[in-house]
Scaffold this active site. Sequence first.
Site, PDB file in Angstrom:
ATOM      1  N   LYS A 341     -47.121  75.316 -29.551  1.00 13.41           N
ATOM      2  CA  LYS A 341     -46.284  75.310 -30.915  1.00 13.41           C
ATOM      3  C   LYS A 341     -46.157  76.944 -31.274  1.00 13.41           C
ATOM      4  CE  LYS A 341     -47.063  70.889 -32.359  1.00 13.41           C
ATOM      5  NZ  LYS A 341     -47.862  70.751 -33.278  1.00 13.41           N
ATOM      6  N   ARG A 375     -53.750  66.730 -27.706  1.00  9.10           N
ATOM      7  CA  ARG A 375     -52.295  66.290 -27.491  1.00  9.10           C
ATOM      8  C   ARG A 375     -51.664  67.209 -26.710  1.00  9.10           C
ATOM      9  NH1 ARG A 375     -47.130  66.273 -29.807  1.00  9.10           N
ATOM     10  NH2 ARG A 375     -45.834  64.325 -29.433  1.00  9.10           N
TER      11      ARG A 375
END
Length: 404
Positions: A341, A375
């Site tokens: 991210k 995840r």
Amino acid sequence: MQIYGMRWVTIDNSSEAKMALTQIGSDPAGVANMAGKGIGRAIKLEQVPLRVAHILKQEMLSVGGDAAVHRDVITNSIDATDVMLLGTVRQLEHLAKKVSAQPFGLKKIGQALKQLLIALEPSMTRSLNCRGKELILGERTLVMGILNVTPDSFSDGGRYASIEDAISQAQRLIDEGADILDIGGESTRPNYAGVSAEEEWKRLEPILKALLERVAVPVSIDTYKASVAAKALEAGAHMINDVWGLQRDPDMARVVGDYRVPVVVMHNQDGTVYHHLMGDIFAFLQKSIELAETQGLSGDQIILDPGIGFGKTTEQNLEVMARLAEFKTLGHPVLLGASRKSMIGNTLNLGVNERLEGTLATSVLGVVSGADIIRVHDVKANSRAIHMADAIVRGQRGVHYVGA
């Protein structure tokens, strides 16, 4: 100067307290009585009516703890105040019992406090049924492998758009330790315009159907569109991962409820303005929980995702990561999705394909904070890091590592 081996001992829950007391030879009855006295908790309530706040403070003092309130409470010049209950687990348990018999909504506060204290203890091993495929929660941290079948994903767009490439990558993720596959047919990167439900399903359908015939692990569909979720579930998908927490498409809650499948509800919002960051995120997730419960889902079937990278600045993402353990108080499994991210890229000044080490750091922190599922894109490296962290945090040295 150290005398008699004096040192600080970290005790975060009742299990650790009982172990520490047992190791020094305490009487079993004494262990049971004293365990809750060694664990401090700070419990926050927001916008509590003044008369309720007065009672909570008085009762907390009566059990030997304390309660912090707004300074203007003493003059009764405000209508409501945030309250911070400060005490040991034993004191808070006594408070919950005492206020459960009182009026003004205190009974509900007592019941909620009791459940919150239970949620802060290590989770028990239990089975989550994903339409016939079983996930074991509480034994170790599970790994969800990401399979993007989009031409424009922020990280790996276009790499697995063909059926052959997608199947090959899916099998690789499983071999490397993925317990769940999460398939996405639409990029959810910030400021992305999106695609139609028809286009999203066109991308997903052939790969999903091929995967369901070949893989043994549960297959999750990453979508916020009810029509796409319905088609995927009809085809045999095992769970839904909704980046808008059932709150973008009004039919999504009904769809997952009809199929009784586990659903990941993620926090999301337009913009990055918050009144109280964690309080606002919790309020959003509580609404998602209620939407799912209204459709018959409950407990472990509702999986919470704090939404790293969605509707948050880098600083806000870092704060959520630092306070990740607080999400356990909502009483549902927690999924962490921080892989590659922008929070990592902005912090380390690195491009998307250089964020493995930063991702590993978030995954290990996820284990320490009690996340049930993590995840990730890079399954092999993350599985190893997660397994090592589990061995330290959960004591799962005997759990067989399945990754290559």
